[in-house]
Design a protein around this motif. Structure first.
Motif, PDB file in Angstrom:
ATOM      1  N   GLU A 112      -0.516   8.856 -12.344  1.00 48.69           N
ATOM      2  CA  GLU A 112       0.355   7.988 -13.139  1.00 48.69           C
ATOM      3  C   GLU A 112      -0.318   6.666 -13.471  1.00 48.69           C
ATOM      4  N   VAL A 113      -0.894   6.018 -12.471  1.00 47.22           N
ATOM      5  CA  VAL A 113      -1.524   4.713 -12.697  1.00 47.22           C
ATOM      6  C   VAL A 113      -2.769   4.860 -13.560  1.00 47.22           C
ATOM      7  N   SER A 114      -3.540   5.938 -13.355  1.00 45.68           N
ATOM      8  CA  SER A 114      -4.744   6.116 -14.158  1.00 45.68           C
ATOM      9  C   SER A 114      -4.397   6.297 -15.634  1.00 45.68           C
ATOM     10  N   ILE A 115      -3.316   7.052 -15.920  1.00 42.79           N
ATOM     11  CA  ILE A 115      -2.887   7.234 -17.310  1.00 42.79           C
ATOM     12  C   ILE A 115      -2.332   5.928 -17.871  1.00 42.79           C
TER      13      ILE A 115
ATOM     14  N   ILE B 157       0.826  -1.196   0.000  1.00 49.40           N
ATOM     15  CA  ILE B 157       0.000   0.000   0.000  1.00 49.40           C
ATOM     16  C   ILE B 157       0.868   1.257   0.000  1.00 49.40           C
ATOM     17  N   GLY B 158       2.041   1.169   0.633  1.00 48.25           N
ATOM     18  CA  GLY B 158       2.929   2.322   0.677  1.00 48.25           C
ATOM     19  C   GLY B 158       3.414   2.769  -0.698  1.00 48.25           C
ATOM     20  N   TRP B 159       3.336   1.882  -1.691  1.00 48.43           N
ATOM     21  CA  TRP B 159       3.755   2.259  -3.046  1.00 48.43           C
ATOM     22  C   TRP B 159       2.809   3.311  -3.628  1.00 48.43           C
ATOM     23  N   TYR B 160       1.563   3.289  -3.173  1.00 51.96           N
ATOM     24  CA  TYR B 160       0.544   4.182  -3.735  1.00 51.96           C
ATOM     25  C   TYR B 160       0.584   5.535  -3.035  1.00 51.96           C
ATOM     26  N   ASP B 161       1.634   6.311  -3.307  1.00 52.90           N
ATOM     27  CA  ASP B 161       1.697   7.640  -2.725  1.00 52.90           C
ATOM     28  C   ASP B 161       0.846   8.591  -3.560  1.00 52.90           C
ATOM     29  N   ALA B 162       0.856   9.866  -3.180  1.00 50.79           N
ATOM     30  CA  ALA B 162      -0.043  10.832  -3.821  1.00 50.79           C
ATOM     31  C   ALA B 162       0.205  10.960  -5.318  1.00 50.79           C
TER      32      ALA B 162
ATOM     33  N   LYS C  41       1.111  13.456 -16.259  1.00 52.65           N
ATOM     34  CA  LYS C  41       0.769  12.820 -14.984  1.00 52.65           C
ATOM     35  C   LYS C  41       0.239  13.845 -13.987  1.00 52.65           C
ATOM     36  N   GLU C  42       0.911  14.996 -13.944  1.00 55.31           N
ATOM     37  CA  GLU C  42       0.477  16.035 -13.012  1.00 55.31           C
ATOM     38  C   GLU C  42      -0.905  16.557 -13.373  1.00 55.31           C
TER      39      GLU C  42
ATOM     40  N   GLY D 216      -2.089   4.725 -21.613  1.00 56.39           N
ATOM     41  CA  GLY D 216      -0.737   4.188 -21.705  1.00 56.39           C
ATOM     42  C   GLY D 216      -0.690   2.743 -22.134  1.00 56.39           C
ATOM     43  N   LEU D 217      -1.483   1.906 -21.475  1.00 59.03           N
ATOM     44  CA  LEU D 217      -1.495   0.481 -21.806  1.00 59.03           C
ATOM     45  C   LEU D 217      -2.053   0.258 -23.206  1.00 59.03           C
ATOM     46  N   LEU D 218      -3.072   1.012 -23.574  1.00 57.53           N
ATOM     47  CA  LEU D 218      -3.642   0.891 -24.919  1.00 57.53           C
ATOM     48  C   LEU D 218      -2.610   1.266 -25.976  1.00 57.53           C
ATOM     49  N   GLN D 219      -1.840   2.327 -25.701  1.00 56.98           N
ATOM     50  CA  GLN D 219      -0.818   2.757 -26.656  1.00 56.98           C
ATOM     51  C   GLN D 219       0.317   1.744 -26.740  1.00 56.98           C
ATOM     52  N   ALA D 220       0.713   1.192 -25.603  1.00 55.35           N
ATOM     53  CA  ALA D 220       1.812   0.224 -25.601  1.00 55.35           C
ATOM     54  C   ALA D 220       1.429  -1.050 -26.337  1.00 55.35           C
ATOM     55  N   MET D 221       0.223  -1.526 -26.110  1.00 55.89           N
ATOM     56  CA  MET D 221      -0.205  -2.773 -26.733  1.00 55.89           C
ATOM     57  C   MET D 221      -0.641  -2.590 -28.188  1.00 55.89           C
TER      58      MET D 221
END
Length: 572
Positions: free
Chosen positions: A112-115, A102-107, A190-191, A120-125
Motif C-alpha cells: 500500500e505505501v509503496s503504491i 512501528i506497529g502501524w506498518y503491518d504486513a 495493493k495485493e 498514487g502520490l504522482l496521480q493525486a498531485m
C-alpha cells in the motif's frame, strides 16, 4: 474534490492552490464570454450590412487573444503549483510516515505505501498540473455560454440550462457506480504490489528450493485478480460515458428542433438560430470531455482519499513543552505494552545506570526487541513509563531523543549509494577524518580496501551487494560516527560467520566503551561482560543479576547458558 485536495495539501499548500483555482475559473469564464461576441458578429454578417461585423470581429479576436494569455498563465501556474506541491507532499508524507508508530506498518502496508508513495502520490498531485484546468473549463465555460444564451434568447437558453442537472446526475451516478469497483481494484493492486515485493525478496528461498523455472503461483493469482478487477472497472465506466454522450446529443437536438420551430414561426431570424447552434456546439465539446476527465479525477480522488487517510493517522504525539535530559541513565517503571490482543511487555521494572551495560536474554518472542523499541520510542507504553535521564521519553521531542541513541539492528538496511554515504548517515556534517576513524574502529576499512571503488563502492538496494557481515560493519561505523551516549544492540552477531563475528564483535566493543548500553543477544560472548543481565520470558523479568550470580542460581539463565556455551568453546 477540491476540498479534499486542499485538506491533503495542508495550510501551506492550500493558499497557492486556491489562487490557481481562481485563475483557472476566471480563464474558463473569459473563454465563455469571448463566445458571446459571436452574437453581434453573426447578426451583422447575416444582416443587411455585413461590413458592420468587422469591429465585432476585431473585438472577438482581441477577446480570444486575451483568453489565450489567461490560459497560458493559468496552465503555467497549474504546472508550477503541481510541481512544488508534489515535492512538498513527498516531504510531508515522508515526515509523517517517520512519525507513525512501528506497529502501524503491518504486513499489508508494504504494498500500500509503496503504491501510494509512487504512482498514487504522482496521480493525486497531477490534479493541479493536468486535470484541474480542463475540468474547471468543462464546467464553467458551458455555464457561461448558457448564461449568454439566456441573455440572447430566454427560451432557447432555458432549454439548454435544463440539461445541466441531467449532466450532473449522470456524472454523480457514474461516480457511485464505479466507486465499489475502484475500491476493489485498489485492493487487488495493493495485493499484487505486495506479492511482487514478496517474490523479489523470496528469490534466495525459491532458488534454494529449485523453483527458479516455475511460476510463482501467489503472484500469478494476484495479477490475474488485478486484471479481472481492471476489466470490471472499465466496464463500469462505459454506461456513464454513453449516457453523457446521449444527454449532450439530445440537448443539441432539442435546441435544433426548438430553434427551427421558433424560426419558422418568425420569432427569431436565421442569424439568431445559427448563433444559438454555434454556442450550443461550443457547449458540447467541453461537456463530452467530462467523461474522460471525470474518470481521471475519480481515480485521483480515490488516491487523495487514501493519502488523506494516511496523513490523518495519528502519529506519536510530540510534547508541547519538551524536556532535555542531562543524564543518560535508563529506566523502565512498571512498563506495559500490548500489540493487538497480545501482551508483549508486562510490568517490567529495571534501571541501567549511566555508562553501564544491560544484557537482555530469553527465548524468541519474549519481548526482548520490544524493550529496545520502547526505549527508542518506536512505540509508546500502555502502562508505566520509560525514562531516559530521569525524563519520560514521551516528554522528550523525537529529534532530541534520537540524537542521544545509536541503534544497531540484526537486519541492517543500507540505502542505495556508496559506502561513505551510508556511513555518513550517522552524522552528515562529519569531516573525513572522523568518517575514516569510525570505519577503522568498526573494521570497515578492511572491507573498503578489497572492494573495487573503495569508499565510492555502491552497496546496492538494501545493501544487497555486501555480505551480512559487511553490512553490519557499515552499521557499526555509522553508529560510531554518530557518537551517541546511548547504544541499543539487537542481536547483531546472531547470523554471522565466525570471522565476521569476531570483526563485528571488536567494533561493538569499541562502540560500547563509555556508553550506556542495552543489548539483546543469544550468543554469550558479550552477554557475560554485561554489568547486569535480565532474563525475559512472556514479557516479564523472571531472573536478573550478574552473569556469575545467575549461573549460581542454576535457573532459566543457567539453562540458557548451558545450551549456548557448547557452541562457543572456551567461553565458560
Amino acid at each position: 474534490m477540491i476540498r479534499m485536495l486542499l485538506r491533503v495539501l495542508g495550510h501551506d499548500g492550500a493558499r497557492p492552490m486556491r489562487r490557481t483555482v481562481a485563475l483557472m475559473t476566471a480563464t474558463a469564464m473569459a473563454e465563455g464570454l469571448s463566445y458571446a461576441l459571436l452574437v453581434p458578429v453573426l447578426r451583422a454578417l447575416f444582416g443587411s450590412e455585413p461590413g458592420a461585423a468587422l469591429p465585432w470581429l476585431v473585438a472577438f479576436g482581441a477577446a480570444v487573444a486575451a483568453y489565450a494569455v489567461l490560459r497560458y498563465i493559468s496552465d503555467l501556474s497549474g504546472f508550477r503549483v503541481g510541481t512544488v506541491l508534489l515535492r512538498g507532499m513527498y516531504h510531508r508524507l515522508g515526515d509523517h510516515l517517520a512519525r507513525l508508530p512501528i506497529g502501524w506498518y503491518d504486513a499489508g502496508r508494504v504494498g500500500e505505501v509503496s503504491i501510494l508513495a509512487g504512482r498514487g502520490l504522482l496521480q493525486a498531485m497531477s490534479v493541479a498540473a493536468h486535470l484541474l484546468a480542463p475540468f474547471i473549463s468543462a464546467c464553467v465555460t458551458p455555464l457561461t455560454i448558457v448564461a449568454v444564451m439566456i441573455a440572447f434568447n430566454g427560451r432557447l437558453g432555458l432549454a439548454a440550462l435544463a440539461a445541466v442537472p441531467v449532466v450532473a446526475a449522470v456524472q454523480i451516478w457514474t461516480g457511485r457506480s464505479i466507486a465499489a469497483t475502484d475500491a476493489e481494484r485498489h485492493e487487488r493492486d495493493k495485493e499484487a504490489g505486495g506479492r511482487v515485493i514478496e517474490y523479489l525478496q523470496a528469490q534466495p528461498v525459491l532458488r534454494a528450493g529449485g523453483r527458479t523455472a516455475e511460476r510463482f503461483r501467489l503472484l500469478d493469482d494476484a495479477l490475474s485478480e488485478l486484471q479481472r478487477s481492471s476489466r470490471r472497472l472499465t466496464l463500469s465506466v462505459l454506461p456513464g460515458v454513453v449516457g453523457l454522450t446521449l444527454v449532450v446529443q439530445v440537448m443539441f437536438t432539442v435546441l435544433l428542433v426548438l430553434g427551427a420551430y421558433l424560426a419558422l414561426g418568425g420569432n427569431i431570424g436565421a442569424a439568431e438560430l445559427l448563433t444559438i447552434l454555434v454556442l450550443a456546439a461550443r457547449c458540447a465539446d467541453p461537456l463530452l470531455s467530462l467523461a474522460d476527465i471525470g474518470g481521471k479525477l475519480r481515480s485521483a480522488r480515490a488516491e487523495l482519499d487514501r493519502l488523506d487517510t494516511v496523513l490523518r493517522t495519528e502519529p506519536l504525539p510530540e510534547p508541547r513543552e519538551p524536556v532535555r535530559p542531562d543524564r543518560h541513565d535508563l529506566e523502565f517503571a512498571s512498563a506495559g505494552f500490548r500489540h493487538g490482543d497480545r501482551t508483549v511487555i508486562d510490568g517490567v521494572s529495571l534501571s541501567v545506570p549511566e555508562g553501564r551495560r544491560l544484557a537482555v536474554v530469553g527465548p524468541s518472542g519474549s519481548g526482548k526487541s520490544t524493550l529496545l523499541q520502547l526505549l527508542a520510542r518506536f512505540y509508546d507504553v500502555d502502562a508505566g513509563a520509560v525514562r531516559v535521564g530521569g525524563v519520560d521519553v514521551r516528554a522528550i521531542d523525537t529529534e532530541t531523543l534520537m540524537a542521544r541513541i545509536a541503534i544497531v539492528f540484526q537486519d541492517v538496511y543500507l540505502f542505495e549509494g556508496t559506502i561513505e554515504e551510508n556511513v555518513r548517515l550517522g552524522r552528515p556534517d562529519a569531516d573525513d577524518a572522523d568518517v575514516r576513524a569510525a570505519a577503522t574502529a568498526a573494521r570497515l576499512d578492511e572491507v573498503i580496501e578489497r572492494l573495487p571503488g573503495g569508499w565510492a563502492a555502491n552497496v546496492g538496494e538494501g545493501g544487497a551487494l555486501l555480505s551480512g557481515g559487511e553490512r553490519q560493519r557499515v552499521s557499526i561505523a555509522r553508529a560510531l560516527l554518530k557518537n551517541a551516549p546511548i547504544v541499543l544492540l539487537d542481536e547483531v552477531t546472531s547470523a554471522l560467520d565466525p570471522a565476521n563475528e569476531a570483526a563485528v564483535h571488536e567494533g561493538i566493543e569499541r562502540l560500547m566503551a563509555g556508553r550506556t548500553v542495552v543489548m539483546v543477544a543469544h550468543r554469550m560472548r558479550t552477554v557475560r561482560r554485561a554489568d547486569h543481565i535480565v532474563f525475559l520470558d512472556g514479557g516479564r523479568i523472571v531472573e536478573e543479576g550478574t552473569h556469575d550470580e545467575l549461573l549460581r542460581r542454576d535457573g532459566r539463565y543457567a539453562d540458557f547458558w548451558s545450551l549456548s556455551a557448547p557452541a562457543r568453546p572456551g567461553l565458560a
